[in-house]
Scaffold this motif. Structure first.
Motif, PDB file in Angstrom:
ATOM      1  N   SER A  47       0.839  -1.200   0.000  1.00  0.00           N
ATOM      2  CA  SER A  47       0.000   0.000   0.000  1.00  0.00           C
ATOM      3  C   SER A  47       0.870   1.243   0.000  1.00  0.00           C
ATOM      4  O   SER A  47       2.044   1.208   0.382  1.00  0.00           O
ATOM      5  CB  SER A  47      -0.927   0.019   1.230  1.00  0.00           C
ATOM      6  OG  SER A  47      -0.164   0.055   2.435  1.00  0.00           O
ATOM      7  N   LYS A  51      -1.775   5.459   3.065  1.00  0.00           N
ATOM      8  CA  LYS A  51      -2.609   4.471   3.756  1.00  0.00           C
ATOM      9  C   LYS A  51      -1.882   3.855   4.950  1.00  0.00           C
ATOM     10  O   LYS A  51      -2.274   2.797   5.435  1.00  0.00           O
ATOM     11  CB  LYS A  51      -3.019   3.361   2.788  1.00  0.00           C
ATOM     12  CG  LYS A  51      -3.895   3.830   1.635  1.00  0.00           C
ATOM     13  CD  LYS A  51      -4.302   2.661   0.742  1.00  0.00           C
ATOM     14  CE  LYS A  51      -5.191   3.112  -0.395  1.00  0.00           C
ATOM     15  NZ  LYS A  51      -5.587   1.974  -1.277  1.00  0.00           N
ATOM     16  N   THR A  54      -3.974   3.045   8.161  1.00  0.00           N
ATOM     17  CA  THR A  54      -5.090   2.101   8.054  1.00  0.00           C
ATOM     18  C   THR A  54      -4.551   0.687   7.864  1.00  0.00           C
ATOM     19  O   THR A  54      -3.409   0.491   7.453  1.00  0.00           O
ATOM     20  CB  THR A  54      -6.005   2.469   6.874  1.00  0.00           C
ATOM     21  OG1 THR A  54      -5.244   2.421   5.651  1.00  0.00           O
ATOM     22  CG2 THR A  54      -6.575   3.876   7.052  1.00  0.00           C
ATOM     23  N   ALA A  55      -5.412  -0.279   8.167  1.00  0.00           N
ATOM     24  CA  ALA A  55      -5.023  -1.686   7.992  1.00  0.00           C
ATOM     25  C   ALA A  55      -4.851  -1.989   6.507  1.00  0.00           C
ATOM     26  O   ALA A  55      -5.543  -1.428   5.647  1.00  0.00           O
ATOM     27  CB  ALA A  55      -6.067  -2.603   8.604  1.00  0.00           C
ATOM     28  N   SER A  56      -3.934  -2.886   6.192  1.00  0.00           N
ATOM     29  CA  SER A  56      -3.642  -3.230   4.801  1.00  0.00           C
ATOM     30  C   SER A  56      -3.610  -4.739   4.641  1.00  0.00           C
ATOM     31  O   SER A  56      -3.234  -5.476   5.563  1.00  0.00           O
ATOM     32  CB  SER A  56      -2.293  -2.639   4.372  1.00  0.00           C
ATOM     33  OG  SER A  56      -1.249  -3.130   5.183  1.00  0.00           O
ATOM     34  N   PRO A 156      -1.812  -1.156  11.072  1.00  0.00           N
ATOM     35  CA  PRO A 156      -0.661  -0.298  10.749  1.00  0.00           C
ATOM     36  C   PRO A 156       0.487  -0.530  11.719  1.00  0.00           C
ATOM     37  O   PRO A 156       0.276  -0.745  12.920  1.00  0.00           O
ATOM     38  CB  PRO A 156      -1.228   1.124  10.869  1.00  0.00           C
ATOM     39  CG  PRO A 156      -2.456   0.988  11.701  1.00  0.00           C
ATOM     40  CD  PRO A 156      -3.010  -0.372  11.413  1.00  0.00           C
TER      41      PRO A 156
END
Length: 387
Positions: A47, A51, A54-56, A156
């Motif tokens: 990502s 981002k 935020t979760a990826s 993250p």
């Protein structure tokens, strides 16, 4: 109506918007580089830096337990465990698994709870959402476990390991620490020496009467347009001929020679714009030219000195060409940061987290110098433009 007092022209808003756009164009890559320097390799590849909070979703390669963790039941070898909490570098129990695979060609071939069959090795593998798994085999397992590819949603994560590897690594080919101090060794003298020489020359050209002064000023202006690349090889031959060779002294003299025309031109314009009454009154009181220069002109010329110092420091710090020509860096003892980053690009082309960290370390000092002295920049650049 457009010229009514108190009403802003539309041109003012255009200038402000253009300035804001330029600031954004400069700021976004810098912030992205800073954020990327604290991220892991998997996060960077999965990502963008925007981002990072935020979760990826990422694909993680893990391994099950091997021969030591297996137990035999009725001729069947069975291994049970948890991929999220076991192994050398477990991702942690807060990771959410969505799919998995047992081949690099199909990393997400199976859903959670499915049974993956290895017809070649007579193995089966089942993975649950919490990370627990069951591996069975009709043959005795090897020492290393089965490789499993897990598609998971990771929270993250920020780390300082990139900076530890770049700055504190014991391997000189990977460490930026030595290159950082080498760059300081080149940059600080290469900034101070031309300022000192140019300050004396600028005062002489601005306030001292002597034959040929106009020709010297014209020569300084002419040297401003001489390409740097044109003088590199002749200057290197001169250094080798007089015994200087390649080293710090050679690169200091090279940067001094290339920076003097701009320094003299900038400082001379500023000093020539100082009030004549101050200089004449000091001489009437018996002050020598050296006293006038050190006690009156030099303190008043600080904005111009700081302006040139910013340019010279940034140019010398970010220089690669002059360092390549005038420094011996085959052993890595005098390698500067720009050259070290080029080496990292060659040896670690896929390690973007290391490259981002090294690049930000390289620009951190110039940013600090610029923001500390930027208030003098405009004043120095406008020197002599208004009488």
């Amino acid at each position: 109506m457009d010229n009514i007092a108190g009403r802003k022209s539309s041109l003012v808003w255009t200038v402000q918007l253009a300035t804001l756009a330029l600031v954004a164009l400069w700021l976004f890559p810098t912030v992205g580089l800073l954020v990327s320097s604290f991220r892991t390799a998997d996060q960077i590849s999965s990502s963008g830096w925007w981002k990072s909070l935020t979760a990826s979703e990422q694909v993680i390669q893990l391994r099950t337990g091997g021969k030591d963790a297996a137990r035999e039941e009725n001729g069947l070898w069975i291994v049970k465990g948890n991929l999220l909490t076991e192994g050398d570098t477990p991702p942690g129990s807060d990771v959410e698994i969505t799919r998995f695979g047992v081949s690099s060609k199909a990393v997400d071939a199976f859903e959670i709870g499915d049974e993956a069959v290895f017809s070649k090795d007579s193995k089966t593998f089942t993975l649950l959402k919490d990370g627990s798994y069951r591996l069975t085999s009709t043959k005795e397992l090897k020492s290393r476990g089965q490789r499993v590819f897990v598609t998971a949603v990771l929270p993250p994560e920020f780390t300082l390991k990139n900076y530890e590897q770049v700055l504190l690594s014991g391997d000189t080919t990977d460490s930026m620490a030595k290159a950082f101090f080498n760059t300081l060794t080149v940059t600080i003298p290469a900034t101070i020496i031309p300022i000192v020489i140019a300050a004396f020359a600028a005062y002489a050209l601005a306030w001292m009467e002597f034959p040929g002064r106009s020709l010297l000023i014209a020569a300084v202006v002419a040297l401003l347009v001489v390409p740097l690349q044109l003088a590199l090889i002749p200057l290197l031959k001169l250094h080798l001929g007089i015994g200087i060779g390649k080293g710090y002294l050679g690169v200091w003299l090279a940067h001094t020679g290339f920076g003097l025309p701009l320094a003299i031109y900038l400082l001379r314009n500023y000093m020539a714009g100082l009030p004549r009454d101050i200089i004449e009154n000091a001489k009437v009181d018996g002050a020598t030219d050296f006293q006038v220069f050190t006690k009156i002109v030099l303190p008043l010329s600080f904005p111009a000195l700081a302006s040139f110092a910013i340019f010279q420091f940034l140019w010398t710090w970010n220089d690669l060409l002059v360092a390549k020509v005038f420094l011996i860096d085959a052993t890595g003892e005098t390698t500067v940061m720009t050259n070290q980053i080029v080496e990292l690009l060659g040896t670690r082309g896929g390690n973007w987290e290391i490259l981002a960290t090294a690049a930000f370390v390289s620009i951190a000092v110039p940013l600090a110098v610029f923001f500390a002295m930027q208030r003098y920049l405009v004043r120095g650049l406008l020197a002599g433009s208004v009488k």
